[in-house]
Design an enzyme around this catalytic site. Sequence first.
Site, PDB file in Angstrom:
ATOM      1  N   ASP A 136      -1.707   2.708   8.164  1.00 30.04           N
ATOM      2  CA  ASP A 136      -0.567   3.379   8.799  1.00 30.04           C
ATOM      3  C   ASP A 136      -0.484   3.111  10.299  1.00 30.04           C
ATOM      4  O   ASP A 136      -0.378   4.038  11.102  1.00 30.04           O
ATOM      5  CB  ASP A 136      -0.627   4.891   8.554  1.00 30.04           C
ATOM      6  CG  ASP A 136      -0.721   5.242   7.088  1.00 30.04           C
ATOM      7  OD1 ASP A 136       0.027   4.654   6.292  1.00 30.04           O
ATOM      8  OD2 ASP A 136      -1.555   6.097   6.726  1.00 30.04           O
ATOM      9  N   GLU A 148       9.475   7.111   3.333  1.00 32.79           N
ATOM     10  CA  GLU A 148       8.540   7.758   4.266  1.00 32.79           C
ATOM     11  C   GLU A 148       8.240   6.832   5.436  1.00 32.79           C
ATOM     12  O   GLU A 148       8.733   5.704   5.497  1.00 32.79           O
ATOM     13  CB  GLU A 148       7.246   8.117   3.529  1.00 32.79           C
ATOM     14  CG  GLU A 148       6.565   6.943   2.873  1.00 32.79           C
ATOM     15  CD  GLU A 148       5.508   7.348   1.862  1.00 32.79           C
ATOM     16  OE1 GLU A 148       5.344   8.543   1.575  1.00 32.79           O
ATOM     17  OE2 GLU A 148       4.838   6.442   1.334  1.00 32.79           O
TER      18      GLU A 148
END
Length: 554
Positions: free
Chosen positions: A61, A231
């Site tokens: 991420d 997302e």
Amino acid sequence: MAYRTLALAALSLPLLSLAAAPAQADPARFERFTYQGQEPGARAPRAGEYRNPILSGYYPDPSVTRVGDDYYLVNSSFAHYPGLPIFKSKDLVNWTQIGNAIDRPEQLDFNGRRISEAVFAPDISFHGGIFYIVNTCVECKGNFVITAKDPAGPWSNPIWLPFEGIDPSIYWEGDKAYIVNNRAPDEPPRYSGHRAIWIQEYDWRAGKMVGPSTQLINGGVDISKKPVWIEGPHIFQKGGYYYLTAAEGGTSVNHSQVVLRSKDLRGPYIPYANNPILTQRDLDPKRPNFIGSAGHATLVETQNGDWWATFLAVRPYADDYYNIGRETFLLPVTWKDGWPIILPKGEAIPHIVKAPRLPARPKPALPTSGNFAYTDEFNGNSLSMQWIGIRTPHQPFYRLVGGALELDSGAAIGDLNGVPGFVGRRQQHENATISTTLRYTPIKDGDRAGLAAVQSDRSNIFFGLTRIAGKPVVALYTRDAADADTLVASAPIAVTGPVTLTIRATGGTLAFDYGVKGAKKTLKAGLDATLLSTRKAGGFVGTVVGPYHYTPAD
């Protein structure tokens, strides 16, 4: 982070602790820790090239921002502590860790959290001389903002934000800030994985959300196709458009990155006709040395006007098996007809890429990519910032004394309400050799100290010294998606001196060696390592390996 799984189940480590620890026996003494990793397959980069990934091992991420000629990057760390590692670079290729944003127990409490809960995908930005990280602590109070004048720290205690969902990021426009994130849609979910992207203004001076929330994306690029897990959104502005990029499809083999744009910050956002702008899901999973599950990208413009994207992807050793977690990759962004493209459809992510048009830098003292090795002699005043434990500590449980790490007993690995007596470092290569020298005498059955390889609370390995039926042994225990250990192998051993423990990882197998007084023996070879894979263990992290000490209560 794919929301479906949520329904399941500092420069140093100044305050690693033990929750509800038993009365202390003598500490385990570890005299050094060595790591050597080698990459399979692809050739080494030549001058003017770099090798993917740029951060090997469990660094998922990635969020990147530029401040002048400097680049800063932050990664997820879940329930590991210290958390949210911060890296700095001048060339987007060579990165040096400069801190951990979560390095004080009063910032966040991970007590009771499984390893793959807690702090999910962070976002880093800079405004008015202050660095901002906006993030989610899953199952521990939700979304928050922390700030720092120096990205190396210290970072502030959290300002908690009153909205549902995950993966927030900040878009700055002039002196105003807007937070965009994944939330539930403004209607009853039409299918499993139906999520939405929302935006709301953030008053950064008062530290609170203001004004209306606006839904920007419902479901994904095309809701008629039932897209899942939209997302990781980020907004940036270019050429009169607002661009919104987000991950879609979940973080496994169907992962992708999509882009939409609008003339107005609050929409409507029109999707790119040739989405996704990054994915590997349509390629042959049997191709050699392949990279897969790519997405969760952040785009950044260099001082030269070029665009690049950091993103996560994985490198399986077979099928969809990988033990080292999701890693950070880098690719150039090209623009076509006003749309950014990270990788054209049908193209495989390359291992070797032409470097950015930025001043070349030497490899850092501790490389993060390619073949590398290091040794920690434990001869400083504190552990280096790459060491992490499990859950938030509240009292010390280790000391650096005379060139050794002295480790007290902690909670058992798997005890969600305790902090194990464990510190580890990420396994960063599928082919790696990890070793330590241990001085320890188990007093009673169940006492143990040695190396632990931890993928989750229920999927892990212990290799070291223990006592069985009143006799000291070197033993190997595994826990394969279970709440109890299985003894795989053991051998009697005299524990009057140091014992060297070595774990050799080769793709999907593991071997375990021990040495006493110069004599080396193999306790077990050819162990199936897939129990440490994300595919079997679940979750979002990678294997962390390091010293562990546990003494059961009387």
